[in-house]
Design a protein around this motif. Structure first.
Motif, mmCIF file in Angstrom:
data_model
loop_
_atom_site.group_PDB
_atom_site.id
_atom_site.type_symbol
_atom_site.label_atom_id
_atom_site.label_comp_id
_atom_site.label_asym_id
_atom_site.label_seq_id
_atom_site.Cartn_x
_atom_site.Cartn_y
_atom_site.Cartn_z
ATOM 1 N N GLU A 19 1.653 -57.313 3.711
ATOM 2 C CA GLU A 19 2.902 -56.658 3.336
ATOM 3 C C GLU A 19 3.954 -57.705 2.959
ATOM 4 N N LEU A 20 4.575 -57.506 1.772
ATOM 5 C CA LEU A 20 5.550 -58.460 1.265
ATOM 6 C C LEU A 20 6.998 -58.034 1.467
ATOM 7 N N ARG A 21 7.229 -56.787 1.801
ATOM 8 C CA ARG A 21 8.592 -56.253 1.732
ATOM 9 C C ARG A 21 9.548 -56.955 2.690
ATOM 10 N N THR A 22 9.032 -57.531 3.775
ATOM 11 C CA THR A 22 9.896 -58.202 4.751
ATOM 12 C C THR A 22 10.026 -59.705 4.476
ATOM 13 N N LEU A 23 9.367 -60.197 3.409
ATOM 14 C CA LEU A 23 9.354 -61.631 3.134
ATOM 15 C C LEU A 23 10.491 -62.019 2.184
ATOM 16 N N THR A 24 10.791 -63.319 2.169
ATOM 17 C CA THR A 24 11.796 -63.854 1.250
ATOM 18 C C THR A 24 11.127 -64.153 -0.095
ATOM 19 N N PRO A 25 11.918 -64.298 -1.165
ATOM 20 C CA PRO A 25 11.339 -64.669 -2.466
ATOM 21 C C PRO A 25 10.515 -65.954 -2.398
ATOM 22 N N ASP A 26 10.983 -66.937 -1.625
ATOM 23 C CA ASP A 26 10.263 -68.203 -1.516
ATOM 24 C C ASP A 26 8.922 -68.015 -0.819
ATOM 25 N N GLN A 27 8.890 -67.169 0.198
ATOM 26 C CA GLN A 27 7.623 -66.899 0.890
ATOM 27 C C GLN A 27 6.641 -66.170 -0.024
ATOM 28 N N VAL A 28 7.147 -65.235 -0.812
ATOM 29 C CA VAL A 28 6.286 -64.495 -1.746
ATOM 30 C C VAL A 28 5.719 -65.440 -2.803
ATOM 31 N N LEU A 46 15.121 -58.170 -4.963
ATOM 32 C CA LEU A 46 15.882 -56.926 -4.903
ATOM 33 C C LEU A 46 15.369 -56.092 -3.730
ATOM 34 N N PRO A 47 16.268 -55.575 -2.875
ATOM 35 C CA PRO A 47 15.822 -54.738 -1.762
ATOM 36 C C PRO A 47 15.138 -53.476 -2.271
ATOM 37 N N CYS A 48 14.190 -52.984 -1.504
ATOM 38 C CA CYS A 48 13.487 -51.763 -1.902
ATOM 39 C C CYS A 48 12.949 -51.071 -0.655
ATOM 40 N N THR A 49 12.532 -49.846 -0.832
ATOM 41 C CA THR A 49 11.796 -49.122 0.200
ATOM 42 C C THR A 49 10.383 -48.889 -0.309
ATOM 43 N N GLY A 50 9.473 -48.553 0.601
ATOM 44 C CA GLY A 50 8.074 -48.381 0.229
ATOM 45 C C GLY A 50 7.255 -49.555 0.716
ATOM 46 N N SER A 51 6.113 -49.778 0.092
ATOM 47 C CA SER A 51 5.203 -50.833 0.529
ATOM 48 C C SER A 51 4.744 -51.676 -0.655
ATOM 49 N N ILE A 52 4.693 -52.999 -0.457
ATOM 50 C CA ILE A 52 4.154 -53.941 -1.439
ATOM 51 C C ILE A 52 3.151 -54.820 -0.698
ATOM 52 N N ALA A 53 1.883 -54.696 -1.021
ATOM 53 C CA ALA A 53 0.859 -55.489 -0.335
ATOM 54 C C ALA A 53 0.146 -56.385 -1.333
ATOM 55 N N LEU A 54 0.082 -57.677 -1.023
ATOM 56 C CA LEU A 54 -0.659 -58.651 -1.819
ATOM 57 C C LEU A 54 -1.835 -59.125 -0.981
ATOM 58 N N ALA A 55 -3.054 -58.847 -1.464
ATOM 59 C CA ALA A 55 -4.272 -59.177 -0.716
ATOM 60 C C ALA A 55 -4.189 -58.637 0.707
#
Length: 243
Positions: free
Chosen positions: A73-82, A61-70
């Motif tokens: 930044e994940l927000r620009t990645l695809t579900p498969d990449q995540v 789902l598209p979103c604004t803000g920031s999602i960082a794993l380790a």
């Protein structure tokens, strides 16, 4: 990339995340943190936005803000990449491959992994962790009970070797004795080093096994703290625990 286990950086850091559907906002400036080898509960009533948050974190789902794993930044990645980075979800409703066997469902969880020996070892580990699945490994997943299907969904996610496993509404429709068994499994995998984000409508269950928790209402985090502090909070007791 630095190791969040050693530099104090949260494994998952979400800041100012907002998301919705078709122009209708659901989440408003959500900020949460999950540390390595922690079990964190995200609790709230039906319609609070919990599943929407998981969909945003998984990049469905598209979103604004920031999602960082380790720190990444994940927000620009695809579900498969995540998924490839180890952010794995056990979806609400299990969503198994019903016409495939239990074992084939588990192997599907590890489809990206190239090390066949490690995959075989993890398959044995899943059957040790969930003995019922070992007994039913050749059974079609869709023919099992709800509790057995939930076990299968969790084992399938673990076969992906997750860094962070997000579990959505695990207890829904299950008998209390089965839920207790599943909570014991979550405690075990946390001890084994898997970080868990448990999303639950049943606040009592979620906070009973968590280290920390967040309470979400109408798309906003309204309370956070240690699981014990939240259970003891009069507002939580009145709104969710019937006290």
């Amino acid at each position: 990339m630095s190791d969040p286990a050693h530099d104090g950086t949260p494994l998952l850091k979400v800041e100012g995340l907002s998301a919705g559907y078709g122009g209708m906002p659901v989440l408003h400036e959500i900020s949460i943190e999950v540390n390595k080898a922690e079990m964190v509960a995200l609790v709230g009533g039906n319609g609070a936005g919990k599943t929407t948050l998981l969909r945003a974190l998984s990049r469905l789902l598209p979103c604004t803000g920031s999602i960082a794993l380790a720190g990444r930044e994940l927000r620009t990645l695809t579900p498969d990449q995540v998924f490839g980075l180890g952010l794995v979800q056990v979806p609400e409703g299990r969503q198994l491959f019903g016409r495939m066997t239990v074992q084939d469902n588990l192997l599907m969880g590890g489809y990206r992994r190239g090390d066949k020996a490690a995959l075989s070892r993890d398959l044995d580990r899943m059957y040790a962790l969930f003995p019922r699945l070992g007994e039913r490994r050749r059974q079609l997943a869709g023919s099992m009970s709800g509790g057995e299907q939930q076990m299968c969904a969790m084992a399938r996610a673990l076969m992906a070797a997750p860094v962070l496993m997000m579990v959505d509404e695990m207890s829904l429709g299950l008998a209390p004795v089965v839920v207790d068994q599943l909570m014991e499994v979550l405690a075990q995998i946390r001890r084994d080093g898997v970080t868990v984000l448990l999303v639950e409508q049943d606040v009592q269950i979620a906070l009973s096994g968590a280290d920390r928790g967040y309470v979400i209402e109408t798309g906003r985090v309204v309370l956070s703290g240690s699981a014990k502090d939240l259970v003891d909070d009069p507002a939580v007791q009145q709104a969710y625990l019937g006290m």
